[in-house]
Write a protein that holds these residues in place. Structure first.
Motif, PDB file in Angstrom:
ATOM      1  N   LEU A  67       0.820  -1.211   0.000  1.00 43.29           N
ATOM      2  CA  LEU A  67       0.000   0.000   0.000  1.00 43.29           C
ATOM      3  C   LEU A  67       0.854   1.262   0.000  1.00 43.29           C
ATOM      4  O   LEU A  67       0.523   2.240  -0.682  1.00 43.29           O
ATOM      5  CB  LEU A  67      -0.931  -0.004   1.221  1.00 43.29           C
ATOM      6  N   TRP A  68       1.978   1.246   0.730  1.00 41.19           N
ATOM      7  CA  TRP A  68       2.801   2.448   0.813  1.00 41.19           C
ATOM      8  C   TRP A  68       3.378   2.834  -0.545  1.00 41.19           C
ATOM      9  O   TRP A  68       3.510   4.022  -0.845  1.00 41.19           O
ATOM     10  CB  TRP A  68       3.925   2.277   1.838  1.00 41.19           C
ATOM     11  N   ARG A  69       3.660   1.842  -1.390  1.00 43.44           N
ATOM     12  CA  ARG A  69       4.155   2.151  -2.732  1.00 43.44           C
ATOM     13  C   ARG A  69       3.055   2.780  -3.591  1.00 43.44           C
ATOM     14  O   ARG A  69       3.303   3.680  -4.389  1.00 43.44           O
ATOM     15  CB  ARG A  69       4.712   0.905  -3.414  1.00 43.44           C
ATOM     16  N   LYS A  70       1.828   2.290  -3.397  1.00 43.14           N
ATOM     17  CA  LYS A  70       0.705   2.865  -4.129  1.00 43.14           C
ATOM     18  C   LYS A  70       0.483   4.313  -3.714  1.00 43.14           C
ATOM     19  O   LYS A  70       0.300   5.199  -4.550  1.00 43.14           O
ATOM     20  CB  LYS A  70      -0.567   2.058  -3.869  1.00 43.14           C
ATOM     21  N   GLU A  76       5.857   0.046 -10.234  1.00 42.51           N
ATOM     22  CA  GLU A  76       6.145  -1.365 -10.031  1.00 42.51           C
ATOM     23  C   GLU A  76       7.367  -1.752 -10.860  1.00 42.51           C
ATOM     24  O   GLU A  76       7.503  -1.349 -12.012  1.00 42.51           O
ATOM     25  CB  GLU A  76       4.946  -2.220 -10.445  1.00 42.51           C
ATOM     26  N   ARG A  77       8.246  -2.522 -10.258  1.00 43.20           N
ATOM     27  CA  ARG A  77       9.462  -2.941 -10.950  1.00 43.20           C
ATOM     28  C   ARG A  77       9.149  -4.066 -11.931  1.00 43.20           C
ATOM     29  O   ARG A  77       8.318  -4.927 -11.651  1.00 43.20           O
ATOM     30  CB  ARG A  77      10.500  -3.430  -9.938  1.00 43.20           C
ATOM     31  N   TYR A  78       9.859  -4.088 -13.062  1.00 46.47           N
ATOM     32  CA  TYR A  78       9.594  -5.094 -14.084  1.00 46.47           C
ATOM     33  C   TYR A  78       9.907  -6.506 -13.592  1.00 46.47           C
ATOM     34  O   TYR A  78       9.410  -7.499 -14.130  1.00 46.47           O
ATOM     35  CB  TYR A  78      10.403  -4.781 -15.358  1.00 46.47           C
TER      36      TYR A  78
END
Length: 231
Positions: A67-70, A76-78
Motif C-alpha cells: 500500500l505504501w508504494r501505491k 512497479e518494478r519489471y
C-alpha cells in the motif's frame, strides 16, 4: 519468461545463462496472445520480435503491491512478482498462474551453466558499479552471492521442465528445444546484456581457492548432478 500459446511452449529464464538473449531470439516466434515479460530498457532494443506484452495480470495467488508504494506513487518494478508474470519466475508460480491444463500440455524448457563459471559472472555483474570492487572471496560471504537457478526450474526436488539446456551450447540446445516444441524454423541467438570483463583473459578457475570451489559445489549440487558439471 515467455509463455507461447501460439507454439505451446514455456521458457523459464534463469540468471547469467544468456536468458535475455534467448528471449530476444524467441520473441520473434510469439503471437499477440503470448506472454512476454519485460527486462531492462537498455536491452529491449535488441529484441527480434514482439515487445513485452500480456504480463500484467490479476490472480488470487499474485502477491499484492504494498500500500505504501501505491500511496507514494512508486512504479512497479519489471522484475517484481506484484506485476504478475516477471522475468526470473519460478516454475511453481508459472504453474499456478497458467493452470494445470496449460502447464501439463505445453513444452517447458530452461538453461543453466557451469556453476563455477556462472558464479564468477554473477560476481562481476553484481559488483560492476562499485568504485572499488570487493574481492571474489569477500563477495562470496554476502547473501546476494547465491544464485537460485535450480530453484526456478525444479519443483518438489525434481525437474519441472521437459528440457534443460546448457549455456555452453546455447544456440544448438535452444533450437533442439524449439524443435521438440514443434517450431520448425531455427533461430539465432544475439549477443545482448553481456557483463563487461576488465580481465577477460582470466579464466574462472583463477578466482577460486579450494574452499570457495567446495562452497559452490555445496550450493549448486542439484544442477551439477543434473548436467554433470565439474570444476
Amino acid at each position: 519468461m515467455i509463455v507461447s500459446h501460439a507454439h505451446r511452449f514455456i521458457f523459464i529464464k534463469t540468471k547469467k545463462t544468456a536468458g535475455t538473449a534467448v528471449e530476444a531470439a524467441i520473441s520473434q516466434l510469439c503471437g499477440p496472445d503470448d506472454i512476454i515479460t519485460p527486462y531492462r530498457a537498455a536491452s529491449e532494443k535488441d529484441r527480434q520480435g514482439r515487445p513485452p506484452q500480456n504480463y500484467r495480470i490479476e490472480h488470487p495467488l499474485k502477491p499484492q503491491r504494498p500500500l505504501w508504494r501505491k500511496l507514494l506513487g512508486r512504479p512497479e518494478r519489471y522484475w517484481h512478482p506484484t506485476i504478475g508474470y516477471y522475468e526470473h519466475m519460478p516454475a511453481w508460480r508459472i504453474r499456478n498462474y497458467v493452470g494445470e491444463d496449460v502447464w501439463n500440455s505445453y513444452f517447458k524448457f530452461s538453461f543453466d551453466r557451469n556453476p563455477w563459471d556462472r558464479q564468477v559472472s554473477w560476481y562481476l555483474y553484481k559488483t560492476k558499479s562499485k568504485k572499488t570492487r570487493p574481492s571474489f572471496e569477500r563477495y562470496m560471504q554476502k547473501p546476494t552471492a547465491y544464485v537460485d537457478n535450480h530453484e526456478l526450474y525444479m519443483q518438489d526436488g525434481g525437474l519441472a521442465v521437459d528440457f534443460l539446456g546448457r549455456y555452453e551450447t546455447l544456440e544448438e540446445d535452444l533450437n533442439a528445444a524449439l524443435a521438440q516444441a514443434g517450431v520448425k524454423t531455427p533461430v539465432s541467438v544475439p549477443k545482448v546484456n553481456v557483463t563487461p570483463k576488465k580481465d577477460a583473459a582470466r579464466g574462472y578457475r583463477s578466482y577460486y581457492t579450494p574452499e570457495l570451489r567446495d562452497q559452490v559445489a555445496r550450493w549448486y549440487q542439484p544442477e551439477i548432478a543434473l548436467l554433470g558439471y565439474d570444476f
